[in-house]
Motif scaffolding. Structure first.
Motif, PDB file in Angstrom:
ATOM      1  N   GLY A 154      -5.514   2.880  -3.912  1.00 35.83           N
ATOM      2  CA  GLY A 154      -4.643   1.724  -3.738  1.00 35.83           C
ATOM      3  C   GLY A 154      -5.326   0.506  -3.165  1.00 35.83           C
ATOM      4  N   MET A 155      -6.668   0.503  -3.073  1.00 34.31           N
ATOM      5  CA  MET A 155      -7.434  -0.628  -2.548  1.00 34.31           C
ATOM      6  C   MET A 155      -8.387  -1.131  -3.635  1.00 34.31           C
ATOM      7  SD  MET A 155      -6.138  -0.779   0.495  1.00 34.31           S
ATOM      8  CE  MET A 155      -7.192  -1.711   1.596  1.00 34.31           C
ATOM      9  N   TRP A 156      -8.969  -2.316  -3.393  1.00 33.62           N
ATOM     10  CA  TRP A 156      -9.791  -2.962  -4.414  1.00 33.62           C
ATOM     11  C   TRP A 156     -11.273  -2.660  -4.207  1.00 33.62           C
ATOM     12  CZ3 TRP A 156      -8.243  -6.097  -8.583  1.00 33.62           C
ATOM     13  CH2 TRP A 156      -6.856  -6.272  -8.678  1.00 33.62           C
TER      14      TRP A 156
ATOM     15  N   GLY B 135     -12.149  -1.218   0.627  1.00 34.63           N
ATOM     16  CA  GLY B 135     -11.090  -1.001   1.606  1.00 34.63           C
ATOM     17  C   GLY B 135     -11.494  -0.024   2.691  1.00 34.63           C
ATOM     18  N   PHE B 136     -10.758  -0.047   3.784  1.00 33.73           N
ATOM     19  CA  PHE B 136     -10.999   0.871   4.905  1.00 33.73           C
ATOM     20  C   PHE B 136      -9.663   1.410   5.383  1.00 33.73           C
ATOM     21  CE2 PHE B 136     -12.079   2.282   9.189  1.00 33.73           C
ATOM     22  CZ  PHE B 136     -13.353   2.824   9.007  1.00 33.73           C
ATOM     23  N   TYR B 137      -9.665   2.686   5.831  1.00 35.26           N
ATOM     24  CA  TYR B 137      -8.447   3.345   6.294  1.00 35.26           C
ATOM     25  C   TYR B 137      -8.656   3.898   7.693  1.00 35.26           C
ATOM     26  CZ  TYR B 137      -4.797   6.930   6.646  1.00 35.26           C
ATOM     27  OH  TYR B 137      -3.753   7.709   7.077  1.00 35.26           O
ATOM     28  N   THR B 138      -7.697   3.629   8.574  1.00 32.37           N
ATOM     29  CA  THR B 138      -7.755   4.111   9.944  1.00 32.37           C
ATOM     30  C   THR B 138      -6.347   4.470  10.408  1.00 32.37           C
ATOM     31  OG1 THR B 138      -8.574   3.600  12.174  1.00 32.37           O
ATOM     32  CG2 THR B 138      -7.476   1.826  10.972  1.00 32.37           C
ATOM     33  N   THR B 139      -6.243   4.973  11.617  1.00 32.65           N
ATOM     34  CA  THR B 139      -4.933   5.296  12.173  1.00 32.65           C
ATOM     35  C   THR B 139      -4.134   4.011  12.382  1.00 32.65           C
ATOM     36  OG1 THR B 139      -5.900   7.192  13.332  1.00 32.65           O
ATOM     37  CG2 THR B 139      -3.741   6.422  14.080  1.00 32.65           C
ATOM     38  N   PRO B 140      -2.873   3.945  11.923  1.00 31.68           N
ATOM     39  CA  PRO B 140      -2.079   2.730  12.117  1.00 31.68           C
ATOM     40  C   PRO B 140      -2.054   2.290  13.578  1.00 31.68           C
ATOM     41  CG  PRO B 140      -0.954   4.232  10.646  1.00 31.68           C
ATOM     42  CD  PRO B 140      -2.143   4.977  11.167  1.00 31.68           C
ATOM     43  N   GLY B 141      -2.252   0.997  13.785  1.00 32.21           N
ATOM     44  CA  GLY B 141      -2.273   0.423  15.127  1.00 32.21           C
ATOM     45  C   GLY B 141      -3.639   0.435  15.787  1.00 32.21           C
TER      46      GLY B 141
ATOM     47  N   ILE C 157       0.829  -1.208   0.000  1.00 35.84           N
ATOM     48  CA  ILE C 157       0.000   0.000   0.000  1.00 35.84           C
ATOM     49  C   ILE C 157       0.864   1.260   0.000  1.00 35.84           C
ATOM     50  CG2 ILE C 157      -0.181   0.161   2.512  1.00 35.84           C
ATOM     51  CD1 ILE C 157      -2.904   0.982  -0.147  1.00 35.84           C
ATOM     52  N   GLY C 158       2.086   1.135   0.395  1.00 39.78           N
ATOM     53  CA  GLY C 158       3.010   2.260   0.441  1.00 39.78           C
ATOM     54  C   GLY C 158       4.432   1.753   0.567  1.00 39.78           C
ATOM     55  N   ILE C 159       5.358   2.666   0.707  1.00 37.20           N
ATOM     56  CA  ILE C 159       6.752   2.244   0.802  1.00 37.20           C
ATOM     57  C   ILE C 159       7.514   3.206   1.716  1.00 37.20           C
ATOM     58  CG2 ILE C 159       7.641   3.546  -1.185  1.00 37.20           C
ATOM     59  CD1 ILE C 159       9.128   0.864  -1.900  1.00 37.20           C
TER      60      ILE C 159
ATOM     61  N   VAL D  24      -6.562  -5.618  15.078  1.00 38.19           N
ATOM     62  CA  VAL D  24      -5.594  -4.522  15.051  1.00 38.19           C
ATOM     63  C   VAL D  24      -5.120  -4.319  13.613  1.00 38.19           C
ATOM     64  CG1 VAL D  24      -3.366  -3.687  15.861  1.00 38.19           C
ATOM     65  CG2 VAL D  24      -4.878  -4.943  17.417  1.00 38.19           C
ATOM     66  N   ILE D  25      -5.224  -3.076  13.127  1.00 41.74           N
ATOM     67  CA  ILE D  25      -4.822  -2.739  11.758  1.00 41.74           C
ATOM     68  C   ILE D  25      -3.437  -2.089  11.822  1.00 41.74           C
ATOM     69  CG2 ILE D  25      -5.510  -1.605   9.631  1.00 41.74           C
ATOM     70  CD1 ILE D  25      -7.471  -3.751  10.711  1.00 41.74           C
ATOM     71  N   THR D  26      -2.418  -2.855  11.533  1.00 45.23           N
ATOM     72  CA  THR D  26      -1.034  -2.451  11.791  1.00 45.23           C
ATOM     73  C   THR D  26      -0.638  -1.178  11.045  1.00 45.23           C
ATOM     74  OG1 THR D  26      -0.462  -4.780  12.107  1.00 45.23           O
ATOM     75  CG2 THR D  26       1.355  -3.231  11.791  1.00 45.23           C
ATOM     76  N   ASP D  27      -0.847  -1.162   9.724  1.00 42.04           N
ATOM     77  CA  ASP D  27      -0.413  -0.021   8.920  1.00 42.04           C
ATOM     78  C   ASP D  27      -1.567   0.887   8.508  1.00 42.04           C
ATOM     79  OD1 ASP D  27       2.485  -0.387   8.637  1.00 42.04           O
ATOM     80  OD2 ASP D  27       1.941  -2.258   7.650  1.00 42.04           O
ATOM     81  N   GLY D  28      -2.758   0.640   9.043  1.00 43.27           N
ATOM     82  CA  GLY D  28      -3.879   1.536   8.815  1.00 43.27           C
ATOM     83  C   GLY D  28      -4.799   1.157   7.673  1.00 43.27           C
ATOM     84  N   PHE D  29      -4.419   0.193   6.859  1.00 41.38           N
ATOM     85  CA  PHE D  29      -5.226  -0.181   5.697  1.00 41.38           C
ATOM     86  C   PHE D  29      -5.690  -1.628   5.824  1.00 41.38           C
ATOM     87  CE2 PHE D  29      -2.446   3.203   4.372  1.00 41.38           C
ATOM     88  CZ  PHE D  29      -3.234   4.006   3.574  1.00 41.38           C
ATOM     89  N   VAL D  30      -6.956  -1.873   5.518  1.00 43.91           N
ATOM     90  CA  VAL D  30      -7.481  -3.230   5.534  1.00 43.91           C
ATOM     91  C   VAL D  30      -8.386  -3.417   4.326  1.00 43.91           C
ATOM     92  CG1 VAL D  30      -9.375  -2.563   7.099  1.00 43.91           C
ATOM     93  CG2 VAL D  30      -8.750  -4.983   6.847  1.00 43.91           C
ATOM     94  N   GLN D  31      -8.111  -4.477   3.574  1.00 43.96           N
ATOM     95  CA  GLN D  31      -8.944  -4.832   2.415  1.00 43.96           C
ATOM     96  C   GLN D  31     -10.039  -5.775   2.884  1.00 43.96           C
ATOM     97  OE1 GLN D  31      -8.670  -3.913  -1.116  1.00 43.96           O
ATOM     98  NE2 GLN D  31     -10.741  -4.728  -0.839  1.00 43.96           N
TER      99      GLN D  31
END
Length: 376
Positions: A257-259, A162-168, A94-96, A195-202
């Motif tokens: 960047g999500m499906w 996809g869903f986006y939240t604060t990492p962790g 999702i990023g680098i 727990v969403i480690t990097d903030g993104f979940v598909q």
């Protein structure tokens, strides 16, 4: 001495410029150059030597063209055994994350890594309007898509989002089912915290995937259902049927960047274009004192032989009439780097044949269906 003044902001788009601004107390030397090294995962990817800006002596380096080449799109697998499909990470999914090391070169001496900075970028593409004004922060704790807050699906179909939240952060999946009278069926379904480690979940919020995660069933008695995390925005999914046509879902990587998933549930036409190569020959045979055009079994001799044949398939799909906001969202399909066509449980990589896209509006065009030709 090297000083790094500016780095890309957190959540910056990899598809935009990613400027680093640096200075050196030696920039006044005639042959002075800044030395930029990019490291990803501890491995050097590039070294660039660049003259400073003449008017200020500052160094301006855009890391975007380098780091975006190390993105990968292979992390996604379209599973339906769980609503949680994947959590893309910052290793190029999702990023680098990368490190800039800055040195200097003058008087024939190169000195590297006099200053360094860690930076990162996310695989989302800016919109044409409000560029560099609105970005990833506007999607925090929301479904990370440009689609309206509703969708259609059929029982057992896949529906990716996809869903986006604060990492962790810890997210709890909720679902409410409703019947034809718009009354809730049973109690709210609650999943286990994740727990969403990097903030993104598909996610896959189709009925089969939700059933597996929330231990529930979806049948013909469900008119629609709401899906949401914690107390955040929900998306409403209507359960529909297609008595006349077979629906063909198209899954694509959106500009965040999500499906996403779009159903093409009206007329579909499969076409085949064939390219042949052949050579000519005599359509007769010498047989002693006669010349024969027909064999003893009454088969005519051919005058042309095909030695190469190639077939290209095109699938023309039609989606239902769409609203203005849905036309805005479907632009993501046309710019998507990866598209999958789902047929009978198999996912086929396809590309769009047409290269231009017109944004329709009801006030100008009334309700119009979306027709897309996919090359298979």
């Amino acid at each position: 001495m090297i000083t790094i003044h500016t780095n890309p902001a957190a959540g910056s788009s990899l598809h935009d410029n990613m400027w680093h601004v640096v200075s050196s107390d030696a920039s006044g030397f005639t042959d002075f150059k800044y030395v930029y090294d990019i490291y990803i995962g501890g491995v050097q990817k590039i070294r660039v030597k660049q003259f400073p800006e003449p008017s200020s002596g500052l160094g301006y380096f855009d890391a975007g063209p380098v780091v975006r080449n190390y993105m990968t799109y292979q992390w996604f697998e379209p599973i339906n055994s769980s609503a949680f499909v994947a959590q893309p990470d910052m290793s190029g999914q999702i990023g680098i994350q990368y490190q800039l090391r800055v040195g200097e070169d003058y008087s024939g001496i190169t000195t590297t890594n006099l200053a360094s900075a860690d930076a990162s970028g996310i695989n989302w593409a800016p919109n044409i309007f409000k560029r560099r004004v609105t970005g990833l922060s506007n999607k925090l704790n929301k479904w990370i898509t440009n689609r309206p807050a509703y969708a259609n699906t059929k029982l057992t179909e896949n529906l990716f989002i996809g869903f986006y939240t604060t990492p962790g952060s810890s997210l709890t999946l909720h679902c409410k089912k409703y019947d034809e009278s718009n009354s809730q069926i049973g109690s709210t379904l609650n999943g286990s915290p994740v727990v969403i480690t990097d903030g993104f979940v598909q996610m896959n919020i189709g009925t089969t995937a939700l059933s597996a995660t929330l231990s529930t069933t979806f049948d013909e008695g469900v008119k629609y259902y709401d899906v949401y995390f914690n107390a955040y925005d929900y998306i409403r999914v209507y359960v529909v049927c297609n008595p006349k046509y077979d629906s063909i879902p198209i899954h694509f990587l959106n500009r965040w960047g999500m499906w996403d998933t779009q159903r093409f549930d009206l007329v579909s036409k499969l076409e085949m274009n064939i390219e042949r190569k052949g050579y000519g020959q005599r359509d007769y045979r010498f047989n002693g004192t006669s010349v024969d055009y027909i064999s003893a079994a009454n088969r005519y001799y051919e005058g042309k032989i095909n030695y190469s044949q190639k077939a290209d398939w095109t699938y023309k799909l039609t989606a239902d009439a769409m609203t203005d906001s849905e036309w805005e969202w479907m632009a993501d399909l046309y710019t998507s780097p990866q598209i999958l066509m789902e047929i009978d449980g198999y996912f086929y990589p396809v590309t769009i044949k047409k290269s231009n896209y017109e944004y329709m509006k009801f006030v100008n065009d009334r309700l119009k269906p979306l027709e897309v030709e996919f090359e298979m």
